[in-house]
Design a protein around this motif. Structure first.
Motif, PDB file in Angstrom:
ATOM      1  N   MET A 138       0.833  -1.199   0.000  1.00  0.00           N
ATOM      2  CA  MET A 138       0.000   0.000   0.000  1.00  0.00           C
ATOM      3  C   MET A 138       0.875   1.259   0.000  1.00  0.00           C
ATOM      4  O   MET A 138       0.615   2.208  -0.741  1.00  0.00           O
ATOM      5  CB  MET A 138      -0.946   0.000   1.208  1.00  0.00           C
ATOM      6  CG  MET A 138      -2.001  -1.097   1.168  1.00  0.00           C
ATOM      7  SD  MET A 138      -3.100  -1.032  -0.265  1.00  0.00           S
ATOM      8  CE  MET A 138      -3.987   0.488   0.054  1.00  0.00           C
ATOM      9  N   LYS A 139       1.915   1.249   0.817  1.00  0.00           N
ATOM     10  CA  LYS A 139       2.824   2.399   0.895  1.00  0.00           C
ATOM     11  C   LYS A 139       3.509   2.634  -0.453  1.00  0.00           C
ATOM     12  O   LYS A 139       3.605   3.777  -0.918  1.00  0.00           O
ATOM     13  CB  LYS A 139       3.872   2.161   1.985  1.00  0.00           C
ATOM     14  CG  LYS A 139       4.800   3.323   2.212  1.00  0.00           C
ATOM     15  CD  LYS A 139       5.749   3.027   3.362  1.00  0.00           C
ATOM     16  CE  LYS A 139       6.700   4.161   3.605  1.00  0.00           C
ATOM     17  NZ  LYS A 139       7.642   3.860   4.699  1.00  0.00           N
ATOM     18  N   ARG A 184      -6.002  -0.527  -4.856  1.00  0.00           N
ATOM     19  CA  ARG A 184      -7.291  -1.120  -4.509  1.00  0.00           C
ATOM     20  C   ARG A 184      -7.002  -2.227  -3.490  1.00  0.00           C
ATOM     21  O   ARG A 184      -6.314  -3.207  -3.796  1.00  0.00           O
ATOM     22  CB  ARG A 184      -7.949  -1.692  -5.764  1.00  0.00           C
ATOM     23  CG  ARG A 184      -9.331  -2.233  -5.516  1.00  0.00           C
ATOM     24  CD  ARG A 184      -9.985  -2.609  -6.853  1.00  0.00           C
ATOM     25  NE  ARG A 184     -11.253  -3.216  -6.604  1.00  0.00           N
ATOM     26  CZ  ARG A 184     -11.464  -4.534  -6.595  1.00  0.00           C
ATOM     27  NH1 ARG A 184     -10.469  -5.369  -6.856  1.00  0.00           N
ATOM     28  NH2 ARG A 184     -12.662  -5.017  -6.354  1.00  0.00           N
ATOM     29  N   LYS A 185      -7.477  -2.074  -2.275  1.00  0.00           N
ATOM     30  CA  LYS A 185      -7.148  -3.000  -1.188  1.00  0.00           C
ATOM     31  C   LYS A 185      -7.484  -4.448  -1.526  1.00  0.00           C
ATOM     32  O   LYS A 185      -6.725  -5.360  -1.207  1.00  0.00           O
ATOM     33  CB  LYS A 185      -7.854  -2.579   0.105  1.00  0.00           C
ATOM     34  CG  LYS A 185      -7.310  -1.293   0.680  1.00  0.00           C
ATOM     35  CD  LYS A 185      -8.048  -0.897   1.947  1.00  0.00           C
ATOM     36  CE  LYS A 185      -7.511   0.423   2.467  1.00  0.00           C
ATOM     37  NZ  LYS A 185      -8.192   0.851   3.694  1.00  0.00           N
ATOM     38  N   GLU A 186      -8.614  -4.654  -2.180  1.00  0.00           N
ATOM     39  CA  GLU A 186      -9.016  -6.019  -2.533  1.00  0.00           C
ATOM     40  C   GLU A 186      -8.028  -6.651  -3.514  1.00  0.00           C
ATOM     41  O   GLU A 186      -7.722  -7.845  -3.412  1.00  0.00           O
ATOM     42  CB  GLU A 186     -10.433  -6.029  -3.137  1.00  0.00           C
ATOM     43  CG  GLU A 186     -11.514  -5.606  -2.173  1.00  0.00           C
ATOM     44  CD  GLU A 186     -11.685  -4.076  -2.067  1.00  0.00           C
ATOM     45  OE1 GLU A 186     -12.518  -3.642  -1.259  1.00  0.00           O
ATOM     46  OE2 GLU A 186     -10.987  -3.321  -2.783  1.00  0.00           O
ATOM     47  N   SER A 187      -7.503  -5.852  -4.426  1.00  0.00           N
ATOM     48  CA  SER A 187      -6.527  -6.363  -5.397  1.00  0.00           C
ATOM     49  C   SER A 187      -5.204  -6.697  -4.721  1.00  0.00           C
ATOM     50  O   SER A 187      -4.563  -7.700  -5.051  1.00  0.00           O
ATOM     51  CB  SER A 187      -6.289  -5.339  -6.509  1.00  0.00           C
ATOM     52  OG  SER A 187      -7.472  -5.118  -7.232  1.00  0.00           O
ATOM     53  N   VAL A 188      -4.803  -5.873  -3.774  1.00  0.00           N
ATOM     54  CA  VAL A 188      -3.569  -6.134  -3.027  1.00  0.00           C
ATOM     55  C   VAL A 188      -3.710  -7.438  -2.247  1.00  0.00           C
ATOM     56  O   VAL A 188      -2.798  -8.271  -2.244  1.00  0.00           O
ATOM     57  CB  VAL A 188      -3.218  -4.951  -2.100  1.00  0.00           C
ATOM     58  CG1 VAL A 188      -2.049  -5.301  -1.185  1.00  0.00           C
ATOM     59  CG2 VAL A 188      -2.900  -3.712  -2.925  1.00  0.00           C
ATOM     60  N   GLU A 189      -4.854  -7.636  -1.632  1.00  0.00           N
ATOM     61  CA  GLU A 189      -5.067  -8.880  -0.872  1.00  0.00           C
ATOM     62  C   GLU A 189      -5.005 -10.098  -1.793  1.00  0.00           C
ATOM     63  O   GLU A 189      -4.364 -11.096  -1.463  1.00  0.00           O
ATOM     64  CB  GLU A 189      -6.402  -8.861  -0.140  1.00  0.00           C
ATOM     65  CG  GLU A 189      -6.618 -10.146   0.631  1.00  0.00           C
ATOM     66  CD  GLU A 189      -7.790 -10.119   1.574  1.00  0.00           C
ATOM     67  OE1 GLU A 189      -8.001 -11.157   2.213  1.00  0.00           O
ATOM     68  OE2 GLU A 189      -8.483  -9.100   1.680  1.00  0.00           O
ATOM     69  N   ILE A 190      -5.639 -10.012  -2.951  1.00  0.00           N
ATOM     70  CA  ILE A 190      -5.594 -11.133  -3.905  1.00  0.00           C
ATOM     71  C   ILE A 190      -4.158 -11.410  -4.328  1.00  0.00           C
ATOM     72  O   ILE A 190      -3.719 -12.571  -4.367  1.00  0.00           O
ATOM     73  CB  ILE A 190      -6.481 -10.835  -5.134  1.00  0.00           C
ATOM     74  CG1 ILE A 190      -7.955 -10.870  -4.734  1.00  0.00           C
ATOM     75  CG2 ILE A 190      -6.195 -11.824  -6.261  1.00  0.00           C
ATOM     76  CD1 ILE A 190      -8.892 -10.309  -5.795  1.00  0.00           C
TER      77      ILE A 190
END
Length: 95
Positions: free
Chosen positions: A62-63, A70-76
């Motif tokens: 994120m940083k 997009r938080k959901e994309s980072v998690e995936i």
């Protein structure tokens, strides 16, 4: 050519490796290969080794994206990272 891929970074290379071997593939780069972002990154490959890695990996990603990711994309991306590395190893990529 059967397939033309714009970009010679990790995603372009992963795409090329995932295509059938009988395909004639052309990869295009805006500059020489030695100037591609992936080549210039000089880093290792990020992979979640265990659940303890998740939070620092998430925060670092994120940083790096100035919190515009997009938080959901980072998690995936994080949760699928081990499978991606395993697939690359199966394809014969040497790290």
């Amino acid at each position: 050519y059967d397939v033309v891929i714009a970009g010679c970074g990790v995603s372009g290379l992963y795409t090329a490796l995932s295509l059938p071997e009988d395909q004639k593939i052309l990869m295009l780069s805006k500059e020489g290969i030695e100037n591609c972002d992936s080549m210039l990154a000089q880093g290792g490959i990020c992979v979640m080794r265990d659940e303890e890695d998740y939070e620092p990996y998430f925060e670092d990603t994120m940083k790096a994206g100035h919190y515009e990711n997009r938080k959901e994309s980072v998690e995936i991306m994080i949760r699928s990272s081990r499978g991606v590395i395993d697939h690359l190893l199966k394809l014969g990529v040497r790290f």
